[in-house]
Design a protein around this motif. Structure first.
Motif, PDB file in Angstrom:
ATOM      1  N   THR A 108     -36.860  36.588  12.049  1.00 21.13           N
ATOM      2  CA  THR A 108     -36.832  37.914  11.140  1.00 21.13           C
ATOM      3  C   THR A 108     -35.793  37.341  10.028  1.00 21.13           C
ATOM      4  O   THR A 108     -34.694  36.974  10.511  1.00 21.13           O
ATOM      5  N   PHE A 109     -36.340  37.675   8.788  1.00 21.61           N
ATOM      6  CA  PHE A 109     -35.470  37.401   7.572  1.00 21.61           C
ATOM      7  C   PHE A 109     -35.006  38.841   7.281  1.00 21.61           C
ATOM      8  O   PHE A 109     -35.791  39.592   6.967  1.00 21.61           O
ATOM      9  N   LEU A 110     -33.665  38.826   7.092  1.00 19.23           N
ATOM     10  CA  LEU A 110     -33.257  40.349   6.512  1.00 19.23           C
ATOM     11  C   LEU A 110     -32.312  39.708   5.257  1.00 19.23           C
ATOM     12  O   LEU A 110     -31.710  39.004   5.302  1.00 19.23           O
ATOM     13  N   ALA A 111     -32.557  40.843   4.244  1.00 16.16           N
ATOM     14  CA  ALA A 111     -31.696  40.455   3.231  1.00 16.16           C
ATOM     15  C   ALA A 111     -30.986  42.162   3.039  1.00 16.16           C
ATOM     16  O   ALA A 111     -31.821  43.157   3.290  1.00 16.16           O
ATOM     17  N   CYS A 112     -30.077  42.256   2.815  1.00 17.63           N
ATOM     18  CA  CYS A 112     -29.156  43.422   2.381  1.00 17.63           C
ATOM     19  C   CYS A 112     -28.578  43.803   0.970  1.00 17.63           C
ATOM     20  O   CYS A 112     -28.103  43.006   0.245  1.00 17.63           O
ATOM     21  N   THR A 113     -28.566  44.958   0.705  1.00 15.53           N
ATOM     22  CA  THR A 113     -28.258  45.207  -0.500  1.00 15.53           C
ATOM     23  C   THR A 113     -27.598  46.706  -0.600  1.00 15.53           C
ATOM     24  O   THR A 113     -28.064  47.543   0.448  1.00 15.53           O
ATOM     25  N   GLN A 114     -26.670  46.956  -1.473  1.00 13.74           N
ATOM     26  CA  GLN A 114     -26.289  48.347  -1.328  1.00 13.74           C
ATOM     27  C   GLN A 114     -26.697  49.260  -2.730  1.00 13.74           C
ATOM     28  O   GLN A 114     -26.515  50.283  -2.843  1.00 13.74           O
ATOM     29  N   VAL A 115     -27.325  48.467  -3.474  1.00 16.65           N
ATOM     30  CA  VAL A 115     -27.544  48.913  -5.030  1.00 16.65           C
ATOM     31  C   VAL A 115     -29.081  48.903  -5.298  1.00 16.65           C
ATOM     32  O   VAL A 115     -29.897  48.207  -4.606  1.00 16.65           O
ATOM     33  N   GLU A 116     -29.540  49.632  -5.919  1.00 12.10           N
ATOM     34  CA  GLU A 116     -30.649  49.800  -6.622  1.00 12.10           C
ATOM     35  C   GLU A 116     -31.368  48.269  -7.035  1.00 12.10           C
ATOM     36  O   GLU A 116     -30.688  47.762  -7.692  1.00 12.10           O
ATOM     37  N   MET A 117     -32.524  47.840  -6.475  1.00 13.10           N
ATOM     38  CA  MET A 117     -32.953  46.876  -7.091  1.00 13.10           C
ATOM     39  C   MET A 117     -34.540  46.874  -6.702  1.00 13.10           C
ATOM     40  O   MET A 117     -35.018  47.688  -5.697  1.00 13.10           O
ATOM     41  N   PRO A 118     -35.733  46.008  -7.369  1.00 13.97           N
ATOM     42  CA  PRO A 118     -37.002  46.029  -7.047  1.00 13.97           C
ATOM     43  C   PRO A 118     -37.111  45.682  -5.597  1.00 13.97           C
ATOM     44  O   PRO A 118     -36.923  44.379  -5.168  1.00 13.97           O
ATOM     45  N   PRO A 119     -37.720  46.262  -4.579  1.00 13.31           N
ATOM     46  CA  PRO A 119     -37.762  46.052  -3.187  1.00 13.31           C
ATOM     47  C   PRO A 119     -38.653  44.983  -2.956  1.00 13.31           C
ATOM     48  O   PRO A 119     -38.576  43.859  -2.225  1.00 13.31           O
ATOM     49  N   MET A 145     -28.538  43.851  -6.498  1.00 20.48           N
ATOM     50  CA  MET A 145     -29.116  42.497  -6.102  1.00 20.48           C
ATOM     51  C   MET A 145     -28.802  42.219  -4.751  1.00 20.48           C
ATOM     52  O   MET A 145     -28.070  42.917  -4.063  1.00 20.48           O
ATOM     53  N   MET A 146     -29.218  40.998  -3.936  1.00 13.83           N
ATOM     54  CA  MET A 146     -29.080  41.300  -2.609  1.00 13.83           C
ATOM     55  C   MET A 146     -27.809  40.525  -2.382  1.00 13.83           C
ATOM     56  O   MET A 146     -27.269  39.702  -3.105  1.00 13.83           O
ATOM     57  N   GLN A 147     -27.129  41.099  -1.231  1.00 13.85           N
ATOM     58  CA  GLN A 147     -25.856  40.734  -0.899  1.00 13.85           C
ATOM     59  C   GLN A 147     -25.475  39.706   0.155  1.00 13.85           C
ATOM     60  O   GLN A 147     -24.559  38.989   0.349  1.00 13.85           O
ATOM     61  N   CYS A 148     -26.649  39.557   0.756  1.00 16.62           N
ATOM     62  CA  CYS A 148     -26.733  38.727   2.029  1.00 16.62           C
ATOM     63  C   CYS A 148     -27.858  38.487   2.729  1.00 16.62           C
ATOM     64  O   CYS A 148     -28.610  39.425   2.602  1.00 16.62           O
ATOM     65  N   ILE A 149     -28.136  37.293   3.364  1.00 21.14           N
ATOM     66  CA  ILE A 149     -29.391  37.171   3.965  1.00 21.14           C
ATOM     67  C   ILE A 149     -28.975  36.678   5.318  1.00 21.14           C
ATOM     68  O   ILE A 149     -27.971  35.775   5.800  1.00 21.14           O
ATOM     69  N   PHE A 150     -29.689  37.112   6.392  1.00 21.56           N
ATOM     70  CA  PHE A 150     -29.335  36.910   7.817  1.00 21.56           C
ATOM     71  C   PHE A 150     -31.066  36.364   8.293  1.00 21.56           C
ATOM     72  O   PHE A 150     -31.813  36.730   7.825  1.00 21.56           O
ATOM     73  N   LEU A 151     -30.711  35.371   9.272  1.00 20.97           N
ATOM     74  CA  LEU A 151     -32.095  34.917  10.050  1.00 20.97           C
ATOM     75  C   LEU A 151     -31.824  35.144  11.422  1.00 20.97           C
ATOM     76  O   LEU A 151     -30.711  34.748  11.908  1.00 20.97           O
TER      77      LEU A 151
END
Lengths: 422, 1150
Positions: free
Chosen positions: A66-77, A1-7
Motif C-alpha cells: 500500500t502506497f500512501l501519500a498524505c497532505t493537508q492542503v488542496e492539491m489535484p488528487p 503538495m504531498m507531505q509524506c509518503i508511507f509504504l
C-alpha cells in the motif's frame, strides 16, 4: 503538495516513511488507516482518496504493497495518485517486482529513488530513463561486487545530460551495438456478455509498445492503415501532437529501450473469439453448475492460456467440480477480514476433439433452497500474432539514422475484463 | 513421497531467496542496530560510513528516533563520496528541524558544494540546504536560490524553483517580495522544465499575484505542451485563473448558458424576468447552433447555474447566499464577459490545452478538461468527453476521481455523456464506490433511446453478490422509472418480481443484504406509484397480498402506509380493505414498533376516507387496535394511540346525536384538522440537490466534498485590471512578442528593475546595503543625470567619491555578515562567509558598484559609432581597500591590451595608492601558494618564461617605495584558470601580507576580432543550434540619458540608446563593435529591431565569439533586449551570456 509518503506491507507494517516537507506527518496515521481498513473492509481498501481526521490520504494498492501519500492542503488528487502509480512502476521495474521483501532488501535504493522523484512534495524527476542514469538499478554484477569488495555505489555522480535537453526521455547519444526497433500491438479485449448470452459491450484497449535500440537521435514516423477506427488515444510525451492532429501520423524521437508509445481504444466490436456458457440450476439446497467453453469466431491463430474464474458466493458451503479438460483449483484468499473462494479453471489450449466443460455441484448453506446470487465468470485467454481490433500498421520510416535498422512488428491480444454473467 | 518433495521444494525456495538477497541491504534492514554504529560513522573508509548511514536510514524507515547521531553524521557531509553525501542528505533532511544547532554546522559545506562544477552536486546542495528549513539561514538560502536561478544547468534552475516554496514556508515577511520576484524571474526562463517547477512555486508562494503571469501569459501558453507533465497540471490551473481574472467568463461557455444573455447583449432587457431570459437564451442557442443535441434545452440550466456560481464564489458562500437571497443576485450582474471567438488570450489557452487531452498523465487530462469545461464554447465541449472516458481505463485509483468529476459534468449537461452510456457499465474489478458513482451517472444520463439497454444491465446487477450494490441498483431503477413513464410498467413488474423473490428468503433472513434490497425495492415501487397511483392499483393489491410473506418490518411499514394512502383509489382496493384491516388487527401485537405505528396511521386514514356504509366496520377495527395500542409496552405507540383517538373522536366516538353545539363545533374543527394531517398532500422533498456542493473540477475538495484548506474558487472575473490601456490593445491584437515586460505599464516597469537591481545587490551578501541601493534606484532619472553631468566634468572627484564610499559599500563581506548574525544569534563563527563570497561574487563588479565610474556621458554631437571607443572606460575594481590595508589602496582594471608572453594571460592595470602618511616599502603581489622572497623572483620569472606552462601570475616588479599619496600604476599579466572563480593572491607590503582576491571578468577573456558585417553573418551562420545561446533582459540605462536629452544634438533617441548600450558593453568586455542596425519603423518611438553586433575571439584558442543584441520596446520605456551569443565553446559562451545579461540589466549608477 504531498507531505509524506508511507509504504505499508500487506500486514499493515510501515516499511518506509519519507517526509517531504517541514510539516511532518506522524506515522500513527498509518495505524489509523489500517484500523479503518480492517473495520470497513473492501470499500475502504479501494478508496483512492480518504479524509482522515488530520490529513487527506491518497492510496494506491499494488501487489500487496500500500502506497500512501498524505497532505493537508488542496492539491489535484490525481496528481498524487498518478505519482504513486509512477513510484510503484519505477520500483517494480528496479526491483524486478513488488513485495515486502524486495522493498525491505533494497530500502536504500527506494529512499534514493524517492528522493530523486519528489522534492518538497512536488514531483521532480519521474522519467525512468533519467532515473536509471542517476541511480543504478540493482543487478547481479553490483550485488556480487558488493559482496566481494564491500563497496558499491549505485548513485551516479554526474547529472544525466538529458535533464537539460529538449527530449528529456532520451539518453544523450546512446551507443547501441544492435540497430533495431520492435513495434508491438498489445491489446486487451474487454467484453460483457449478459445473462441471456448477448454481447452487451465489446471493446479493445490497446497499447503500441516500442522497443528501440537505435543510436544517435533518430526520428521515427509510424502510420496506420486504418487509424480511423481508433476511438480515443493517449500518447507518450515523445509523440509530436501536430502531425497526429493533421494526418494521424505518429512522429517521435523514441526513448531508448522498452516504452509505451501510445494507448488507444477501439469500441463497439462485434466479434469475440471464444464463448463461455455457464448454467446454474438449483433446488433443495443444491446447485448444479455446468460451464461450456468453445470457439465463437475463429481468429485463425491459436488461442491459448484460456482460464475461467469465478467467485463462489458466500452462501456456498462446499463445491465439487470436475472438468473434462484442464485443472480446477479452488483458492481461499483472505482479503482483510473476508474470505473469498475463487474457483479457477485453467484450460490452456482448446482440445481438438471435444469442447471443454466443467460440471459439478455446489452445496448451499442450510436453509437456502436456491442460489440467490449469481457469480460473474471472468475469462482469460491469449492470442499471439494478431491484434483483434483490426488495427494495422502501415509503415515505419526513419530519419536521422546512419544505417537502416532492423524492424519487427508483432501483435498480441489477451483478455482484459472479459466477463460472462450467469 | 509428496511431503518429502514439498520439503525439498521449500528449502530450495528458501535457499534461492537467500541467494537472491545476497548483496542487497537486506541484513541492514533486518538488524540495523546489531553493530555499534557510532564508530562506523567516524571511520575513515567510505564503505563503513556508508554502512553506518544505511543502518541509520533503516532505523528511520522503521520509525526509530536516531537523531542522537546527528553531530557525527553532519561531519560526514564533507565526504567526497557521492553516495555518502546522498545518504547524509537523506538523514539531515529528516532531522534538521529537530537539531537546528547541529544542522548549522553543515551550512559551510553546502555553500562550498554550491560552487562545485558538477551541477548534480550544486543541485543536491541547494535542495538540502533549502530543505533544512531553519529561520536563521533563510537569507543565505535565498541568496543561494537567486544564484542558482541563474545557473547554466537546467536541473539546478529547476531545483532553485523547487526551493522557493521551502523558503516561503518559513513565513519570513521580509523575504516575500524577493521570493515573488524570483518566481517571476524563473517563470521567464527559457527551459520548459524550469517553467513547470516555477509554476508550482507560483502556486504555493503567491497564487494570487496574477500580474506575474500577465507578463508571460502567451509564452506560458505556448510552452505548455513542452512543460513536463507535473508542471502542466499546475500551470493549466494558473493560466485558467489568470484568464478568468483578466477577461472574465466566456459568453459561449456552459458557465453562462443559463444567464440572461439577452441582457448582456443589448442592455435593454432589464424587464425580462429571469425565467424568460433563460428560455430565450436556450431558444437562441437551439436555433443558432447545429449541435442541437447539446443545446436543445437538454442542458440543465439550474444545475449549470449553481455549478458556475459555486466555481466562482465557493459553494459555502454561494449556498449561504442562496438561502437568504434571490437566486439572481445583483452582484453577478455586473460581470464582464468575453468571447472565445475573438479573444486571442482565451483562444490560445484553449488551443494549447487541447492536445494535453491526449497526455498519458491522467491528472493532466483532467486539468485540461477542466479548462475546456469552464472556458470552451458549448459546441466544443464535446472534445473532453472521450479523453475523460478513456481515463477510466488507466488505473483503478484514478477511476474514482474521474467519475466524481464526470458525475458533475453529466448532472449539468446530461447530453454530453448520454451516447456513451456503455462506458459506465460495471466491470468486475470496480470497487463499491466506483459502482455507486457509475449507477448515479447512468441514471442521470439515461435517455429514451438508451433506457432499455440500461435496464437490461440493471437487471443483471440486481443479482450481483454485492447486495448493497444490488440495493443501489434497485434505487436507480426507481429513479429512472420516474423519469421515463414509458418504462415505468416494466420497472414495476421487475421490481415486484424481485420483491416476491426476495421475500422468499425473508424467513431465515440469511443476510442483512437481502433486507436492504427488499426494502429498496418496495421504496422504489412506492416512489413509482406515487407518480400515478390510480393506474397502478393492481400493483398495490399485489403488494398487499405479499404482506404475508414479507417479514422486513420497514418494508411492511411501507406497504401498510400505501394501504392507508391509497385506500380510496380504484375499485379493487376498497373491496379488499376490510380483509386487510382485519389481518392487520390480528397480527398487530406481533409487529415491530415501526410497523405498529404505520398500522395505526393507516387505519386512521382509512377511516377518514371511508364512506358511510363501511364506517362502522372500520371504526370497530380501529378502536380494537387503539385498545391494544394503549396497553403497548412502547410509549411511542401509546402516545400515537391517544393522539389518534382524540383526533378522530368524531369518527370513533359514539353515534349519539344529542350533543351540544359547542361539541359539534369542536368536532368540525378536529375533522378538518384530521383531514389536513392525514390527507394532506405531502410534497415530496425536492429532488433537485440544491444543497449539493460543487468544487472546481479536478480539485481535492470536489472528491471529499468539503473545502479542503487552501481551496480557492475561481478569481472574480475581470478583477485583474491593467492601468495601461496599451496592454489591452496589445493583447487584443495579438502581440508578436511573448514574455515581454518592456511594453508593460509603468507599475510593471519598475519590477524588472528592482528584480535585477536587488538581486545583484544580494550577491554582495550585504542586505542593509541592498536597501540603500534600492532606494537610489527608485529615485529615477533626474538625480542620476545631474550627478552624471558632474561626473563628466570632474573625473577625478568621481573616483575619489567612490573611494570614500568604500567603507560603506565594500567592506570585507565577511565581517559585515558576521556583525549581522552575531548580534542575533551566535552564528558568526558557524557561517564562513568566505566560501559564500567566493562563489557568489563571480562578477567582479557586483560588489563594487559604487567604485564603478560611469562611462555614460552626454553625447555632444552626432558621432559615428566608431568614436565610441574613445569613451570606453574600463571599470575599476578594488583589490585592497585602505581600511584593510593600513592605508594602502590597490585598484585594478582589466585592460584591453594583449599580453606579449602568452595568449592565456590577461592584462590588468593595477594602481597602488598610498593613502596614509607613512611611506610604504617593498610592495609586491604574488600568488597565494608561492611564498616567494623578493630575492628569487627574478629567477622565478626566467623559469616561468622558459617553461611552456604559464603561471597564474607573471611576477611583478617589486615597488621599492611608495610615498604618501603617491600612485603607481603597473601592468600585471594574469592567467585565470577558471572563468568564474577568483584568483587568490597575496600582497606584500612593509613585510606584512594581505590576502586579496582577483576576480576574473569573462568579458576580458576575449580580444576584439575586427570584421565586417558580411563576415559576421557568415560566421554566425556557422554557429547555429547548440552553439547559440539566448537570454532576455531589461535595459533601463538609456531612460535617464534620454531624459536629459534637451541638449542639442542628442535628440536622436536611437543614437543615444545605441551609445548607451555600446559603451556599456565595451566598458565591460573587450569586443569589437561590428555594426549597428537602425530599426525600420514608422513609429519614431519604437526602438524594436535596433540591433548591435559585437565580435571577438577567445584569448586562449582564438575561437571566434559573436554577440548580438536585439532591442524591443519603445524609447522611453525600459527596453527588452535579446542577447545572443554564438560561440563554439559552450561553457564560455553561456558564462559570457550570463555576464552580459547581468551587466545590461544592472542599472547604471552615478
Amino acid at each position: 503538495m504531498m507531505q509524506c509518503i508511507f509504504l505499508l506491507s500487506d500486514s499493515g507494517e510501515v516499511m518506509l516513511e519519507k517526509q517531504l516537507t517541514g510539516h511532518r506527518v506522524d506515522r500513527s496515521i498509518c495505524a489509523w488507516f489500517w484500523e479503518q481498513s480492517i473495520a470497513q473492509g473492501d470499500s475502504f481498501k479501494f478508496m483512492p482518496v480518504i479524509a482522515s481526521p488530520t490529513h487527506y490520504i491518497f492510496q494506491v494498492f499494488r501487489e500487496g504493497i500500500t502506497f500512501l501519500a498524505c497532505t493537508q492542503v488542496e492539491m489535484p488528487p490525481l496528481m498524487a495518485t498518478e505519482f504513486l502509480c509512477r513510484v510503484a512502476d519505477v520500483l517494480s521495474d528496479y526491483l524486478g517486482g513488488l513485495n515486502e521483501d524486495l522493498i525491505k532488501d533494497n530500502f536504500v535504493i527506494v529512499y534514493e529513488l524517492l528522493d530523486e522523484m519528489i522534492d518538497n512534495g512536488f514531483p521532480l524527476t519521474t522519467e525512468p530513463n533519467i532515473l536509471r542514469e542517476m541511480i543504478a538499478p540493482p543487478n547481479i554484477v553490483s550485488k556480487m561486487l558488493s559482496v566481494v569488495t564491500g563497496t558499491s555505489s549505485n548513485v551516479s555522480n554526474t547529472l544525466p545530460v538529458a535533464t537539460a535537453s529538449c527530449v528529456p526521455w532520451r539518453k544523450m547519444d546512446p551507443k547501441n551495438t544492435s540497430n533495431e526497433v520492435y513495434v508491438d500491438l498489445v491489446e486487451e479485449m474487454d467484453a460483457i456478455i449478459s445473462r441471456d448470452g448477448t454481447l452487451v459491450k465489446c471493446e479493445i484497449y490497446g497499447e503500441v509498445q516500442v522497443n528501440s535500440h537505435l543510436s544517435g537521435l533518430p526520428d521515427l514516423t509510424l502510420s496506420f492503415a486504418n487509424a480511423s477506427i481508433l476511438n480515443d488515444v493517449r500518447f507518450h510525451p515523445c509523440v509530436r501532437l501536430r502531425p497526429w492532429e493533421s494526418q494521424q501520423i505518429l512522429s517521435f524521437v523514441p526513448p531508448d529501450g522498452q516504452f509505451k508509445l501510445m494507448s488507444y481504444r477501439v469500441k463497439k466490436l462485434k466479434n469475440i473469439p471464444i464463448y463461455v456458457k455457464p448454467q446454474l440450476s438449483s433446488d433443495s439446497g443444491m446447485c448444479r453448475i455446468s460451464v461450456l467453453v468453445g470457439i465463437k469466431n475463429d481468429p485463425r491463430k491459436p488461442i491459448d492460456s484460456i482460464t475461467v474464474e469465478f467467485q463462489l458466493p458466500p452462501c456456498v458451503l462446499s463445491a465439487n467440480l470436475t472438468p473434462n479438460h484442464g485443472t480446477v483449483n479452488i483458492l481461499a484468499s483472505k482479503v482483510l477480514m473476508f474470505f473469498d473462494h475463487t474457483c479457477s479453471w485453467s484450460i490452456g489450449r482448446l482440445p481438438k476433439d471435444k469442447a471443454p466443460s466443467l460440471s459439478g455441484t455446489l452445496v448451499l448453506a442450510a436453509g437456502l433452497e436456491r442460489l440467490p446470487v449469481f457469480p460473474t465468470f471472468q475469462v482469460g485467454f491469449r492470442v499471439m500474432g494478431i491484434a483483434l481490433s483490426g488495427l494495422q500498421m502501415d509503415k515505419l520510416d526513419f530519419k536521422n539514422l546512419p544505417s537502416r535498422p532492423y524492424k519487427g512488428f508483432r501483435g498480441l491480444t489477451r483478455a482484459g475484463e472479459y466477463q460472462v454473467r450467469s | 513421497m509428496f511431503t518429502q518433495f514439498g520439503a525439498t521444494a521449500e528449502s530450495l525456495s528458501k535457499a534461492s531467496t537467500m541467494v537472491f538477497r545476497i548483496g542487497t541491504d537486506a541484513h541492514l534492514y533486518d538488524d540495523p542496530d546489531d553493530v555499534n554504529i557510532a564508530p562506523l560513522l567516524d571511520s575513515k573508509f567510505d564503505s563503513e560510513k556508508c554502512e553506518a548511514l544505511k543502518r541509520l536510514l533503516a532505523l528511520i524507515a522503521q520509525g526509530f528516533d536516531v537523531s542522537n547521531f546527528f553531530p557525527q553524521v553532519v561531519k560526514n557531509v564533507a565526504s567526497q563520496s557521492i553516495e555518502v553525501k546522498k545518504l547524509v542528505y537523506l538523514y539531515l533532511l529528516h532531522y534538521a528541524e529537530k537539531r537546528p544547532n547541529e544542522a548549522l554546522l553543515s551550512i559551510n559545506y553546502f555553500q562550498k558544494d554550491l560552487g562545485d562544477t558538477n551541477p548534480l552536486v550544486r543541485a543536491w546542495a541547494l535542495r538540502t540546504m533549502a530543505g533544512i528549513r531553519l529561520h536563521v539561514i533563510a537569507p543565505l538560502v535565498l541568496v543561494a536560490v537567486s544564484k542558482c536561478a541563474r545557473d547554466p544547468s537546467v536541473y539546478v534552475r529547476k531545483c532553485a524553483a523547487n526551493a522557493l516554496p521551502k523558503v516561503h514556508d518559513l513565513r519570513l515577511e521580509e523575504n516575500t517580495a524577493a521570493i515573488e520576484e524570483l518566481v517571476g524571474f524563473l517563470l521567464n526562463d527559457n527551459s520548459p522544465g524550469v517553467i513547470g517547477a516555477a509554476a508550482a512555486a507560483f502556486a504555493s508562494v503567491c497564487p494570487t499575484n496574477l500580474s506575474l503571469i500577465g507578463r508571460n501569459y502567451r509564452r506560458l501558453c505556448e510552452t505548455l505542451p513542452d512543460v513536463e507533465e507535473w508542471g502542466q497540471i499546475v500551470l493549466i490551473g494558473i493560466l485558467l485563473r489568470y484568464a478568468i481574472a483578466r477577461h472574465g467568463l466566456v459568453k459561449e461557455s456552459i458557465m453562462l448558458s443559463s444567464r440572461d444573455l439577452e441582457n448582456i447583449a443589448s442592455e435593454n432587457g432589464a424587464s425580462d424576468t429571469y425565467q424568460k431570459g433563460n428560455e430565450d437564451s436556450n431558444a437562441y442557442f437551439g436555433l443558432k447552433e447545429s449541435n442541437a443535441d447539446l443545446t436543445n434545452g437538454v442542458c440543465k440550466s439550474e444545475v449549470v447555474d449553481i455549478v458556475s456560481r459555486s466555481y466562482l464564489e465557493g459553494p459555502d458562500k454561494y449556498l449561504s447566499k442562496h438561502r437568504c437571497a434571490d437566486v439572481l443576485s445583483s452582484e453577478l450582474e455586473g460581470l464582464h464577459f468575453t468571447s472565445a471567438k475573438d479573444n486571442e488570450d482565451i483562444k490560445i489557452l484553449l488551443l494549447c490545452t487541447s492536445p494535453l487531452l491526449w497526455s498519458h498523465n491522467s491528472a493532466v487530462v483532467l486539468a485540461a478538461a477542466g479548462v475546456h469545461w469552464i472556458m470552451a464554447p458549448k459546441e466544443d465541449i464535446q472534445k473532453i468527453v472521450k479523453p475523460l472516458l478513456f481515463l477510466m481505463r488507466s488505473s483503478n485509483s484514478s477511476k474514482y476521481v474521474v467519475l466524481c468529476n464526470i458525475q458533475v459534468f453529466s448532472k449539468a449537461v446530461p447530453s454530453l455523456f448520454a451516447p456513451h452510456f456503455e462506458d459506465f457499465f460495471m466491470s468486475p474489478s470496480d470497487s463499491y464506490q466506483v459502482k455507486a458513482l457509475k449507477l448515479e451517472i447512468l441514471s442521470t444520463i439515461a435517455t429514451e433511446s438508451s433506457i432499455s439497454s440500461i435496464f437490461q444491465e440493471f437487471q443483471d446487477y440486481v443479482k450481483d453478490p454485492d447486495r448493497k450494490f444490488a440495493a443501489d441498483t434497485v434505487a436507480a431503477i426507481g429513479l429512472c422509472a420516474q423519469q421515463f413513464p414509458k418504462v415505468a410498467n416494466t420497472c414495476l413488474e421487475g421490481l415486484l418480481a424481485l420483491a416476491s423473490h426476495e421475500s422468499t428468503y425473508g424467513d431465515n433472513a440469511a443476510t442483512d443484504g437481502e433486507a436492504i434490497v427488499l426494502l429498496q425495492a418496495i421504496y422504489s415501487i412506492k416512489a413509482i406509484i406515487g407518480k400515478d397511483p390510480s393506474s397502478n392499483e393492481k400493483v398495490i393489491v399485489h403488494l398487499i397480498r405479499s404482506l404475508e410473506s414479507i417479514r422486513v418490518p420497514a418494508a411492511r411499514g411501507m406497504i401498510i402506509w400505501m394501504v392507508g394512502e391509497y385506500s380510496d383509489i380504484g375499485n379493487v382496493i376498497p373491496k379488499v380493505l376490510p380483509v386487510v384491516l382485519k389481518y392487520l388487527a390480528r397480527c398487530f401485537t406481533v409487529e415491530e414498533v415501526e410497523t405498529k405505528l404505520q398500522i395505526l396511521n393507516a387505519c386512521g386514514k382509512v377511516l377518514l376516507h371511508s364512506k358511510e356504509e363501511e364506517l362502522w366496520a372500520y371504526r370497530k377495527v380501529l378502536s380494537y387496535m387503539l385498545d391494544l395500542a394503549r396497553c403497548d409496552l412502547n410509549y411511542d405507540i401509546r402516545d400515537r394511540a391517544r393522539f389518534i383517538k382524540e383526533l378522530l373522536s368524531c369518527y370513533i366516538g359514539s353515534s349519539d346525536t344529542e350533543e351540544g353545539k359547542a361539541q359539534q363545533e369542536s368536532r368540525d374543527v378536529s375533522r378538518v384538522l384530521a383531514g389536513r394531517i392525514f390527507g394532506g398532500q405531502i410534497k415530496a422533498p425536492s429532488s433537485e440537490q440544491f444543497s449539493a456542493r460543487f468544487y472546481l473540477p479536478g480539485s481535492l475538495s470536489h472528491v471529499v466534498l468539503h473545502a479542503a484548506p487552501g481551496y480557492e474558487p475561481l478569481p472574480r472575473p475581470c478583477s485583474l485590471n491593467f492601468e495601461d490601456p496599451s496592454i489591452n490593445s496589445n493583447i487584443v491584437e495579438g502581440a508578436k512578442r511573448p514574455g515581454d515586460g518592456a511594453t508593460q505599464s509603468e507599475s510593471y516597469t519598475d519590477d524588472p528593475d528592482s528584480v535585477s537591481g536587488s538581486l545583484n545587490e544580494e550577491s554582495t551578501s550585504d542586505y542593509s546595503y541592498a536597501d540603500s541601493i534600492g532606494g537610489s534606484d527608485g529615485t529615477g532619472g533626474s538625480n542620476v543625470s545631474s550627478s552624471l553631468s558632474e561626473v563628466d566634468v570632474h573625473k577625478e572627484p568621481l573616483i575619489h567619491l567612490s573611494e570614500v564610499g568604500y567603507p560603506n559599500a565594500n567592506p570585507d563581506g565577511g565581517s559585515h555578515v558576521d556583525n549581522q548574525y552575531s548580534g542575533s544569534n551566535n552564528l558568526g563563527e558557524l557561517i564562513s562567509t568566505r566560501s559564500l563570497e567566493s562563489w557568489l561574487d563571480e562578477n567582479p563588479n557586483s560588489g563594487h558598484n559604487l567604485s564603478e565610474p560611469s562611462s555614460i556621458r552626454k553625447s555632444s554631437a552626432r558621432i559615428s559609432i566608431g568614436h565610441i571607443h574613445g569613451r570606453v572606460e574600463p571599470k575599476i575594481c578594488a583589490l585592497l581597500d585602505p581600511a584593510n590595508g593600513n592605508g594602502l589602496s590597490v585598484d585594478y582594471a582589466f585592460s584591453s591590451e594583449l599580453s606579449s608572453l602568452s595568449p592565456l594571460l590577461v592584462c590588468l592595470q593595477v594602481s597602488f595608492k598610498n593613502c596614509s602618511t607613512e611611506p610604504m616599502m617593498n610592495l609586491q603581489l604574488v600568488e597565494d601558494n608561492k611564498r616567494q622572497d623578493s630575492s628569487d623572483h627574478a629567477s622565478a620569472m626566467t623559469e616561468s618564461s622558459s617553461h611552456g606552462d604559464v603561471p597564474s601570475l607573471v611576477p611583478m616588479e617589486e615597488i621599492a617605495n611608495l610615498g604618501p599619496s603617491e600612485t603607481i600604476n603597473i601592468m600585471l599579466q594574469v592567467r585565470f584558470r577558471h572563468h568564474l572563480l577568483p584568483l587568490k593572491l597575496v600582497l606584500w607590503c612593509n613585510g606584512k601580507t594581505y590576502p586579496v582576491k582577483l576576480r576574473p571578468d569573462i568579458g576580458y577573456f576575449v580580444r576584439p576580432l575586427p570584421m565586417d558585417i558580411g563576415v559576421f553573418s557568415a560566421k554566425e551562420a556557422q554557429l547555429p543550434g547548440m552553439f547559440e545561446y539566448t537570454r532576455r533582459c531589461i535595459f533601463t540605462d538609456h531612460i535617464g540619458e534620454l531624459k536629459k536629452g534637451d541638449k542639442p544634438g542628442t535628440n536622436d533617441q536611437f543614437l543615444v540608446i545605441c551609445e548607451c548600450l555600446a559603451v556599456k558593453v565595451l566598458s565591460n568586455a573587450n569586443f569589437f563593435l561590428v555594426s549597428v542596425d537602425m530599426p525600420v519603423s514608422a513609429n519614431l518611438d519604437d526602438a524594436s529591431g535596433l540591433r548591435l553586433r559585437f565580435s571577438g575571439e577567445l584569448l586562449s584558442n582564438s575561437v571566434p565569439c559573436l554577440v548580438t543584441l536585439v532591442l524591443e520596446g519603445t524609447c522611453f520605456e525600459p527596453l527588452n533586449i535579446l542577447v545572443k551569443v554564438n560561440c563554439e565553446e559552450t561553457v564560455f559562451g553561456l558564462n559570457l551570456l550570463n555576464r552580459i545579461v547581468n551587466l545590461l540589466a544592472e542599472p547604471a549608477r552615478g
